[in-house]
Design a protein around this motif. Structure first.
Motif, short mmCIF file in Angstrom:
data_model
loop_
_atom_site.label_atom_id
_atom_site.label_comp_id
_atom_site.label_asym_id
_atom_site.label_seq_id
_atom_site.Cartn_x
_atom_site.Cartn_y
_atom_site.Cartn_z
N THR A 1 0.84 -1.21 0.00
CA THR A 1 0.00 0.00 0.00
C THR A 1 0.87 1.25 0.00
O THR A 1 0.62 2.20 -0.76
CB THR A 1 -0.93 0.00 1.23
OG1 THR A 1 -1.67 -1.20 1.23
CG2 THR A 1 -1.86 1.19 1.20
N LYS A 2 1.91 1.23 0.82
CA LYS A 2 2.82 2.37 0.89
C LYS A 2 3.52 2.59 -0.45
O LYS A 2 3.64 3.72 -0.94
CB LYS A 2 3.85 2.13 1.99
CG LYS A 2 4.79 3.28 2.21
CD LYS A 2 5.76 2.97 3.33
CE LYS A 2 6.77 4.08 3.48
NZ LYS A 2 7.78 3.78 4.50
N LEU A 3 3.96 1.51 -1.07
CA LEU A 3 4.62 1.60 -2.37
C LEU A 3 3.67 2.15 -3.43
O LEU A 3 4.06 3.01 -4.23
CB LEU A 3 5.17 0.23 -2.79
CG LEU A 3 5.86 0.15 -4.14
CD1 LEU A 3 7.12 1.02 -4.15
CD2 LEU A 3 6.20 -1.29 -4.47
N GLN A 4 2.44 1.69 -3.40
CA GLN A 4 1.46 2.17 -4.37
C GLN A 4 1.20 3.66 -4.19
O GLN A 4 1.10 4.41 -5.17
CB GLN A 4 0.16 1.39 -4.23
CG GLN A 4 -0.88 1.75 -5.27
CD GLN A 4 -2.13 0.90 -5.15
OE1 GLN A 4 -2.28 0.14 -4.19
NE2 GLN A 4 -3.03 1.05 -6.10
N GLN A 5 1.15 4.12 -2.97
CA GLN A 5 0.94 5.54 -2.72
C GLN A 5 2.13 6.36 -3.21
O GLN A 5 1.97 7.43 -3.80
CB GLN A 5 0.71 5.80 -1.23
CG GLN A 5 -0.62 5.29 -0.73
CD GLN A 5 -0.76 5.38 0.79
OE1 GLN A 5 0.20 5.71 1.48
NE2 GLN A 5 -1.95 5.09 1.29
N GLU A 6 3.33 5.85 -2.99
CA GLU A 6 4.52 6.55 -3.46
C GLU A 6 4.54 6.64 -4.99
O GLU A 6 4.90 7.67 -5.56
CB GLU A 6 5.78 5.83 -2.97
CG GLU A 6 6.03 5.98 -1.49
CD GLU A 6 7.23 5.17 -1.02
OE1 GLU A 6 7.94 4.56 -1.87
OE2 GLU A 6 7.47 5.13 0.20
N ILE A 7 4.12 5.57 -5.65
CA ILE A 7 4.09 5.56 -7.11
C ILE A 7 3.07 6.58 -7.61
O ILE A 7 3.33 7.33 -8.56
CB ILE A 7 3.78 4.14 -7.64
CG1 ILE A 7 4.96 3.21 -7.37
CG2 ILE A 7 3.45 4.17 -9.14
CD1 ILE A 7 4.68 1.75 -7.67
N GLU A 8 1.90 6.62 -6.98
CA GLU A 8 0.87 7.58 -7.39
C GLU A 8 1.33 9.01 -7.18
O GLU A 8 1.09 9.88 -8.02
CB GLU A 8 -0.43 7.31 -6.63
CG GLU A 8 -1.11 6.03 -7.07
CD GLU A 8 -2.31 5.68 -6.20
OE1 GLU A 8 -2.64 6.44 -5.26
OE2 GLU A 8 -2.92 4.63 -6.47
N GLN A 9 2.02 9.28 -6.06
CA GLN A 9 2.54 10.62 -5.81
C GLN A 9 3.58 11.00 -6.85
O GLN A 9 3.62 12.13 -7.33
CB GLN A 9 3.14 10.70 -4.40
CG GLN A 9 2.12 10.68 -3.30
CD GLN A 9 2.77 10.65 -1.92
OE1 GLN A 9 3.98 10.53 -1.81
NE2 GLN A 9 1.95 10.75 -0.88
N GLU A 10 4.42 10.04 -7.20
CA GLU A 10 5.45 10.31 -8.21
C GLU A 10 4.84 10.59 -9.57
O GLU A 10 5.27 11.47 -10.30
CB GLU A 10 6.42 9.12 -8.29
CG GLU A 10 7.65 9.38 -9.11
CD GLU A 10 8.64 8.24 -9.02
OE1 GLU A 10 9.13 7.82 -10.09
OE2 GLU A 10 8.92 7.78 -7.91
N LYS A 11 3.80 9.84 -9.91
CA LYS A 11 3.11 10.07 -11.19
C LYS A 11 2.48 11.46 -11.22
O LYS A 11 2.53 12.15 -12.22
CB LYS A 11 2.03 9.01 -11.42
CG LYS A 11 2.55 7.68 -11.88
CD LYS A 11 1.41 6.72 -12.15
CE LYS A 11 1.89 5.37 -12.57
NZ LYS A 11 0.77 4.42 -12.79
N GLU A 12 1.88 11.84 -10.11
CA GLU A 12 1.23 13.16 -10.04
C GLU A 12 2.26 14.28 -10.15
O GLU A 12 2.00 15.31 -10.78
CB GLU A 12 0.44 13.30 -8.74
CG GLU A 12 -0.80 12.45 -8.70
CD GLU A 12 -1.49 12.48 -7.34
OE1 GLU A 12 -1.05 13.24 -6.46
OE2 GLU A 12 -2.47 11.75 -7.17
N SER A 13 3.42 14.08 -9.56
CA SER A 13 4.45 15.14 -9.62
C SER A 13 5.09 15.22 -11.00
O SER A 13 5.62 16.27 -11.38
CB SER A 13 5.51 14.90 -8.56
OG SER A 13 6.24 13.73 -8.83
N GLN A 14 5.03 14.14 -11.76
CA GLN A 14 5.64 14.15 -13.09
C GLN A 14 4.71 14.64 -14.18
O GLN A 14 5.15 15.08 -15.24
CB GLN A 14 6.15 12.75 -13.46
CG GLN A 14 7.35 12.32 -12.67
CD GLN A 14 7.83 10.94 -13.04
OE1 GLN A 14 7.20 10.24 -13.83
NE2 GLN A 14 8.96 10.54 -12.49
N THR A 15 3.42 14.55 -13.97
CA THR A 15 2.48 15.02 -15.01
C THR A 15 2.49 16.54 -15.03
O THR A 15 2.43 17.20 -13.99
CB THR A 15 1.06 14.50 -14.74
OG1 THR A 15 0.65 14.92 -13.43
CG2 THR A 15 0.97 13.00 -14.87
#
Length: 107
Positions: free
Chosen positions: A89-103
């Motif tokens: 769950t923590k990894l998934q949240q980190e991935i989503e945050q990274e995607k949001e910061s890159q868009t």
């Protein structure tokens, strides 16, 4: 490639060259010209094989590269399977945050 494979390929090329030489002589070409044409065909074959090898090297389509990629994927998969649900769950949240910061943000 194993040593026996290399020996088999070498023997096959040697036999093929002999057959080409004999076939050219049967077709009526004298022995000197048959030898020249046989050598020419062998050199063309060697150059062609070398070009395919260089193409595989440049495209990184070699056995070693594929084995390395398979190994890395297996290690990642094993680590992923060993993670607890909380870690996932923590990894998934980190991935989503990274995607949001890159868009790129539209204004």
């Amino acid at each position: 490639m194993r040593r026996i494979d290399a020996l088999g390929i070498s023997l096959g090329v040697f036999v093929a060259a002999g057959l080409i030489y004999v076939i050219l002589q049967v077709l009526g070409i004298d022995s000197i010209n048959a030898g020249i044409w046989t050598q020419t065909l062998l050199v063309i074959g060697l150059i062609g094989w070398s070009l395919t090898y260089l193409l595989r090297v440049s495209s990184k389509n070699m056995t070693y590269n594929q084995q390395l990629k398979d190994y890395e994927e297996a290690v990642i998969q094993k680590r992923f399977e060993e993670m607890s649900p909380e870690d996932l769950t923590k990894l998934q949240q980190e991935i989503e945050q990274e995607k949001e910061s890159q868009t790129p943000k539209q204004s």
